[in-house]
Each structure stands twice: as structure tokens, then as C-alpha cells.
Design a protein around this motif. Structure first.
Motif, mmCIF file in Angstrom:
data_model
loop_
_atom_site.group_PDB
_atom_site.id
_atom_site.type_symbol
_atom_site.label_atom_id
_atom_site.label_comp_id
_atom_site.label_asym_id
_atom_site.label_seq_id
_atom_site.Cartn_x
_atom_site.Cartn_y
_atom_site.Cartn_z
ATOM 1 N N LEU A 189 31.335 62.826 40.760
ATOM 2 C CA LEU A 189 31.359 61.926 41.910
ATOM 3 C C LEU A 189 32.395 62.372 42.938
ATOM 4 O O LEU A 189 32.155 62.283 44.151
ATOM 5 C CB LEU A 189 31.645 60.497 41.445
ATOM 6 C CG LEU A 189 30.524 59.806 40.654
ATOM 7 C CD1 LEU A 189 30.968 58.427 40.190
ATOM 8 C CD2 LEU A 189 29.250 59.701 41.495
ATOM 9 N N SER A 190 33.551 62.827 42.446
ATOM 10 C CA SER A 190 34.562 63.333 43.383
ATOM 11 C C SER A 190 34.038 64.547 44.136
ATOM 12 O O SER A 190 34.264 64.687 45.355
ATOM 13 C CB SER A 190 35.842 63.690 42.620
ATOM 14 O OG SER A 190 36.374 62.555 41.974
ATOM 15 N N THR A 230 31.504 63.330 46.611
ATOM 16 C CA THR A 230 32.190 62.672 47.722
ATOM 17 C C THR A 230 32.777 63.680 48.694
ATOM 18 O O THR A 230 32.676 63.524 49.918
ATOM 19 C CB THR A 230 33.293 61.759 47.174
ATOM 20 O OG1 THR A 230 32.728 60.806 46.266
ATOM 21 C CG2 THR A 230 34.010 61.033 48.287
ATOM 22 N N LEU A 287 29.898 65.369 50.653
ATOM 23 C CA LEU A 287 29.300 64.447 51.623
ATOM 24 C C LEU A 287 30.247 64.182 52.781
ATOM 25 O O LEU A 287 29.820 64.073 53.946
ATOM 26 C CB LEU A 287 28.915 63.144 50.928
ATOM 27 C CG LEU A 287 27.738 63.220 49.952
ATOM 28 C CD1 LEU A 287 27.505 61.873 49.290
ATOM 29 C CD2 LEU A 287 26.471 63.688 50.656
ATOM 30 N N ALA A 288 31.544 64.067 52.467
ATOM 31 C CA ALA A 288 32.513 63.877 53.545
ATOM 32 C C ALA A 288 32.532 65.082 54.468
ATOM 33 O O ALA A 288 32.605 64.946 55.704
ATOM 34 C CB ALA A 288 33.899 63.617 52.957
ATOM 35 N N PRO A 291 26.068 55.391 41.142
ATOM 36 C CA PRO A 291 27.210 55.757 41.993
ATOM 37 C C PRO A 291 26.851 56.822 43.026
ATOM 38 O O PRO A 291 27.307 56.746 44.176
ATOM 39 C CB PRO A 291 28.233 56.279 40.984
ATOM 40 C CG PRO A 291 27.874 55.652 39.695
ATOM 41 C CD PRO A 291 26.390 55.548 39.714
ATOM 42 N N ALA A 292 26.036 57.821 42.636
ATOM 43 C CA ALA A 292 25.650 58.859 43.590
ATOM 44 C C ALA A 292 24.796 58.267 44.703
ATOM 45 O O ALA A 292 24.933 58.631 45.893
ATOM 46 C CB ALA A 292 24.895 59.967 42.872
ATOM 47 N N GLY A 308 24.994 55.235 45.844
ATOM 48 C CA GLY A 308 25.895 54.517 46.727
ATOM 49 C C GLY A 308 26.650 55.442 47.659
ATOM 50 O O GLY A 308 26.803 55.156 48.861
ATOM 51 N N LEU A 309 27.155 56.577 47.103
ATOM 52 C CA LEU A 309 27.884 57.521 47.953
ATOM 53 C C LEU A 309 26.966 58.143 49.011
ATOM 54 O O LEU A 309 27.362 58.314 50.183
ATOM 55 C CB LEU A 309 28.505 58.621 47.078
ATOM 56 C CG LEU A 309 29.644 58.186 46.144
ATOM 57 C CD1 LEU A 309 30.062 59.349 45.254
ATOM 58 C CD2 LEU A 309 30.829 57.674 46.950
ATOM 59 N N GLN A 339 26.220 55.645 51.640
ATOM 60 C CA GLN A 339 27.392 55.471 52.490
ATOM 61 C C GLN A 339 27.543 56.616 53.482
ATOM 62 O O GLN A 339 27.884 56.404 54.656
ATOM 63 C CB GLN A 339 28.640 55.353 51.605
ATOM 64 C CG GLN A 339 29.906 55.018 52.367
ATOM 65 C CD GLN A 339 31.088 54.871 51.428
ATOM 66 O OE1 GLN A 339 30.958 55.069 50.220
ATOM 67 N NE2 GLN A 339 32.231 54.513 51.973
ATOM 68 N N ALA A 340 27.295 57.864 53.020
ATOM 69 C CA ALA A 340 27.381 59.019 53.917
ATOM 70 C C ALA A 340 26.330 58.915 55.029
ATOM 71 O O ALA A 340 26.611 59.194 56.210
ATOM 72 C CB ALA A 340 27.210 60.305 53.127
ATOM 73 N N HIS A 344 27.449 56.424 57.522
ATOM 74 C CA HIS A 344 28.470 56.975 58.416
ATOM 75 C C HIS A 344 27.826 57.842 59.493
ATOM 76 O O HIS A 344 28.245 57.804 60.669
ATOM 77 C CB HIS A 344 29.482 57.790 57.612
ATOM 78 C CG HIS A 344 30.430 56.952 56.818
ATOM 79 N ND1 HIS A 344 31.054 55.839 57.345
ATOM 80 C CD2 HIS A 344 30.876 57.066 55.536
ATOM 81 C CE1 HIS A 344 31.842 55.297 56.424
ATOM 82 N NE2 HIS A 344 31.753 56.034 55.315
#
Length: 586
Positions: free
Chosen positions: A390-391, A394, A397-398, A509-510, A512-513, A516-517, A520
């Protein structure tokens, strides 16, 4: 007359008294002979006897006077000798008095000499006995050095025999100083041997040698059974810790793989060696179903009753066995905790999905190997790797959103030339593995090649199938809008990294991330529309890009996500609502 004189006994002269000398006592035999002779005389002869005696006396006196006159010097010398003898006798008496005074001291000195001579005689007897047994004593005194040589050459059987011999000798002769000295020296050598045996347990050792070493430790009897178990686990823990300390922590990927190999090999060996050396009654009872609370409790109690032991004694013995067997469980738990802590510290440093997947496979194989000895900790690995995956997702994706924002700010809203579109099509056909922005479709087509189903039992998908459907290729319309191409390329990169270790627990969780990306990115489009004044042509192109994001990018990303996590759906409703809002405002 002459005859009468000759027959008289000598020494019976009356003149002897006139000289002042003592008469010599007459011999009884001579007196008896003279009396017999008188009795044989006649009366006339007896009457003449006195006269004859007087004449004889006178004759003797005259002879004595003549002799005294002629020999006067002898009498003078005799008188002087008597005087000298009297003085000497007086001196001798004085010396005798001093001798008498010194006799008590002489007696005590003699007694002391007698006692000392007795001790000397005893020492002489001991020395004589020592000389007679010199060879045996030399062999006895060489026992410590011989034992030290055996220890240095790792001949522990002979060394233990020598130690046992000296121990028996100490029991037989506990007060002999030499025996005490030998016992002290042998004890020092025995301590050295003990340290050597423990050092062997702190190194790489195979099961046969381990059994021999533990046999030697049991013969030494320096530890109780519980302490011996503890010493064994401490030594093996030092060995594993030394191997871990030798690893290079510069490269976390290589470090974690080598750390896993160390635990897979040596932890397995240590557990097998422990179970071969020590027999756990509690563990055997649990394995056979006769442990505490098991179906064999009544049978065990019945057997104890027949054997004469009470249930309380059986309970105490069983509790002691459980306590001893718990040492292995505690040590294994300690080692696994350290291993998981090392994973927790180094996994975040692995920034590639392929490396993370390789490490996960390595760790799972280690856990499955240790499961053969009851150390299956695969369930403890999933949370660690899920968090790292997940990190990683993240971060990618960031980066994708940040690259999208940067490209959006610098993008010129102009139509893409026709020749450039043709060039892009030709590059897509010729370079299916390219990851450039111009070759986004080819990059996605070559990267997202997951099969229809996931891995299932392991909770992650397999990578590298060659039968990916054609609909996984990115729609070519995205190439008309470079910011969307950059965003799609970044999201595909993130999903490709996640695909390597896509465990089942990562689906929500993936999702959701990823949602979220995308939100954004949609918010960036909305912010751009509100903060930038666009011409009609630019607004039309911006609206076309927003429409492509709504109708093409979102469904494509959702299909890619569903390919990684079959049966899961990506919720893009909020992102779609934001994009529709942007379109309505335009």
C-alpha cells in the motif's frame, strides 16, 4: 717347725693389725682345713702351737720391718697416691653432683630426641613407600596434563574418563593434599572442556555432532536438565544472531532475502536438533491426544494409579515437563519476533513491486518450510507486506497525480497534429514495450498482462501471463490529451507495481487509494478550470479532455483494477460526479 709354718693358713698373722691395715678375711675353706689339722695334732703338739705362732709372728714382723725399711719409698708414694686419690675422689664427687643435676635435662632431651626420631622414622618410611610407588604417583600427577591434551585434541571421551577417575579418587581420599590439588587442576581443565563444548554449539553443527556434544555435556553433569535446555537454546541463539549480524544492511532487498535464508535453514536445524536431543513428554502427550484435557486423561490417571503414583504427583511432573518444553516455544517466538521486526524495518526500503513480490515469495517459502516443525507464521507476514504494498502504491499514485498536475499546468491546449498521430500509431506498432508518454498504449499493453484469475491460496496474483485480452490496451483517444496520458501512465505504473504482490487483503485499501488519486486528479481539473481563463478553442479541448477522463480513463482504470483483483470493483462515482460538474461548468 718349718712344716708347721707352711701348713698354717696365710693371712692369719696377728701383726697385721699393728701395721694399721685391715686383715684380709680368711677363706672359710682354709679355716676349715686349719681346724681339721689342729684336731689331728697330739696334745704336745697343741701345747707347742702357741709358741710356734709367736715365733712365726716375730719372724713376720722382722721381715715386715726389713721390707718397710728397704721399701720406704713405696710407702711414701702410696701415701701421696692416697692423698691424690682423695682429692680426685672429691673432684669426682663434685662432677657426679653436677651430672646428677643434669640428668633431668638429659632425660627430657632424650625424650624429645626419641619423639623427633620417631617422626624422622615415619618420614623415612613414607619416603621409602613413595620411592617404591614412584612410577604410579608420576602417572597420577600427569592426569591433569593428559586430560588437557585430550581436551585440546577434542578427545572428550578419554578426558571425561580421566575426570571420573579423579572424582572417584577424591571420594576415597578426601583429606589427601595431593588429591585435592589434582581435583582442583582437573576441575580447571573440565571448565575449559565445558567452554569448548558450548562453543561448538555456538557454531555451525550437524545433528550427529550435536548429539555427541550434548552427550558430553550430560556426562559432565554441570547443568540440570532444564539448565541444559536453556544453555542449548542460548548457544543456538548466539549462532543465529552472529549470522544475522554478518549480513550487510546496505541493500534492504538482499538483506531481507539473506535474513530469510538464515532463519529458514538454521532455525529449522535448531528445532530439529532440540527435539532430537530432548524428549518432551508434554509435547508427545499433546501429539498423541493424551495431554491435559485430551481424551487420554482418564487412561493416564488409571496408569498412574496402577503404578503407585498419585494424580497430584502426575500433575506436578506434567507441569514440569510443560515448563521445560515451553523453553523451545519461547525461543522460537523470540526469533520470529526479531525476524518480523527486521522485516518491518527493511520492507519500506524496497521500492520496486517485483522485488517486494520476490521477498514475499521468499518469506512464504521460509514459513512453509518451518511449518514442517510447527513454525508456520505465514499469517503474520500478510499485514507487513500489505502495508508495504500500500505504501508503494501510495507513492506511485502520488507521483502520478503530481506529474499530472505539472503536465496540466504546462500543457498547451492546441490540437494534436495529424502527422504526430500517425507517428504515434507507428511507434505503438513497432515498440510494444515502450513506457514513454507517446507509447502509452504499448506500455500498458505490455505491462498489464495478468491472467483471468488471481493466485487464490497465496492471496496474490501471478504475473506474466501471455494471453491478456486486447481490451486491456489503453484507448488510443487518451493520446490526444497529454495530461491524461501522463496520469494514465502513472496509474498503470502503480498498478503494475501492485500487480507483482497483489494479495487479496489489498483489494479494498488499494481501491480506496486509487479512487482517492482519481479524485485528486478530478479536483485538479476543476481547480484548473476555475483558475485559468481559456479561449473558446482551448475550452473545447479542455472539455474534450474532461470528457475523455470521464468516459475513457475511469472505465479503463476500473477494468485494469478488476484484472488485478478479480471480482472486485473500483468505485469511481465521486470522481465521475466531479468530472460531470466540470463539464457542466464548461
Amino acid at each position: 717347725m718349718e712344716t708347721a709354718i707352711s701348713r698354717r693358713p696365710t693371712g692369719s698373722f696377728g701383726g697385721a693389725s699393728t701395721l694399721g691395715t685391715k686383715s684380709v678375711p680368711s677363706n672359710s675353706a682354709q679355716s676349715d682345713a686349719y681346724l681339721s689339722e689342729l684336731l689331728s695334732y697330739s696334745l704336745d703338739r697343741l701345747r707347742k702351737e702357741p709358741d710356734l705362732l709367736r715365733d712365726e709372728k716375730a719372724q713376720v714382723e722382722r721381715a715386715l720391718q726389713t721390707t718397710a725399711v728397704t721399701q720406704y719409698g713405696a710407702f711414701i708414694e702410696t701415701a701421696r697416691c692416697l692423698t691424690v686419690m682423695s682429692d680426685e675422689l672429691s673432684s669426682v664427687c663434685g662432677h657426679l653432683d653436677r651430672v646428677l643435676e643434669g640428668i633431668p635435662e638429659l632425660a627430657s632431651t632424650c625424650e624429645s630426641f626419641s619423639a623427633q626420631s620417631g617422626a624422622v622414622l615415619d618420614a623415612h618410611a613414607q619416603n621409602k613407600h613413595l620411592a617404591a610407588n614412584q612410577s604410579a604417583l608420576l602417572e597420577l600427577l600427569e592426569v591433569p596434563s593428559l586430560m588437557d591434551t585430550c581436551v585440546r585434541n577434542a578427545v572428550y571421551d578419554e578426558a571425561l574418563d580421566l575426570q571420573a577417575f579423579i572424582s572417584r579418587l577424591g571420594l576415597l581420599h578426601p583429606d589427601v593434599p595431593v588429591v585435592k590439588l589434582l581435583m582442583a587442576q582437573v576441575a580447571a581443565v573440565g571448565q575449559t572442556m565445558l567452554q569448548q563444548l558450548l562453543a561448538r554449539l555456538k557454531a555451525s553443527i550437524q545433528l550427529p555432532e550435536c548429539l555427541r556434544v550434548m552427550g558430553y555435556l550430560r556426562r559432565i553433569a554441570a547443568f540440570s536438565e532444564a539448565d541444559l535446555r536453556l544453555q542449548f537454546l542460548q548457544c543456538r541463539d548466539e549462532w543465529v544472531s552472529s549470522l544475522v549480524e554478518e549480513l550487510d544492511e546496505g541493500d534492504s532487498y538482499e538483506y531481507v532475502k539473506h535474513l530469510t535464508d538464515v532463519h529458514r535453514l538454521h532455525l529449522f536445524d535448531a528445532v530439529m536438533q532440540y527435539r532430537a536431543v530432548f524428549f518432551d513428554a508434554a509435547g508427545a502427550a499433546a501429539a498423541s491426544g493424551t495431554g491435559p484435557g485430551g481424551p487420554g486423561v482418564s487412561a493416564t490417571l488409571g496408569a498412574s494409579a496402577l503404578g503407585g503414583t498419585s494424580p497430584a504427583q502426575d500433575a506436578v511432573a506434567l507441569a514440569a515437563a510443560v515448563k521445560e518444553s515451553a523453553m523451545l516455544h519461547s525461543w522460537v517466538q523470540h526469533r520470529v519476533s526479531l525476524y518480523l521486526a527486521a522485516l518491518r524495518a527493511h520492507l519500506p526500503n524496497i521500492t520496486e513491486g517485483g522485488n517486494l513480490a520476490s521477498v514475499l515469495e521468499h518469506c512464504m517459502y521460509c514459513a512453509s518450510s518451518l511449518a514442517r516443525v510447527g513454525l508456520d507464521f505465514q499469517g503474520l507476514l500478510a499485514p507487513l507486506f500489505e502495508g508495504c504494498a500500500l505504501s508503494l502504491l501510495t507513492a506511485h499514485l502520488a507521483g502520478a497525480v503530481e506529474a499530472f498536475n505539472a503536465k496540466l499546468e504546462s500543457h498547451k491546449w492546441v490540437p494534436l497534429p495529424g502527422p504526430m498521430l500517425a507517428k504515434a500509431r507507428s511507434e505503438r506498432a513497432l515498440a510494444p514495450g515502450s513506457t514513454s508518454q507517446a507509447g502509452l498504449a504499448a506500455a500498458a499493453e505490455g505491462a498489464l498482462t495478468a491472467p483471468e484469475g488471481g493466485e487464490g491460496a497465496e492471496g496474490r496474483t501471478s504475473g506474466g501471463g501471455n494471453n491478456a485480452p486486447e481490451d486491456l490496451a489503453p484507448p488510443y483517444v487518451i493520446m490526444e490529451h497529454f495530461p491524461l496520458a501522463v496520469l494514465t501512465n502513472g496509474v498503470l505504473t502503480a498498478l503494475n507495481e501492485l500487480r507483482q504482490c497483489a494479495m487479496a487483503g489489498l483489494s479494498k485499501p488499494a481501491a480506496g487509494l486509487l479512487s482517492q488519486a482519481l479524485e485528486h486528479a478530478a479536483a485538479s481539473l476543476m481547480h484548473y478550470r476555475h483558475t485559468h481563463a481559456l479561449a473558446d478553442s482551448e475550452a473545447a479541448l479542455f472539455g474534450s479532455a474532461t470528457r475523455a477522463a470521464l468516459d475513457v480513463v475511469l472505465p479503463y482504470v476500473a477494468s485494469c483494477y478488476a484484472r488485478i483483483f478479480p471480482g472486485s470493483k473500483l468505485d469511481t462515482s465521486s470522481t465521475a460526479a466531479m468530472l460531470r460538474s466540470v463539464l457542466q461548468e464548461g
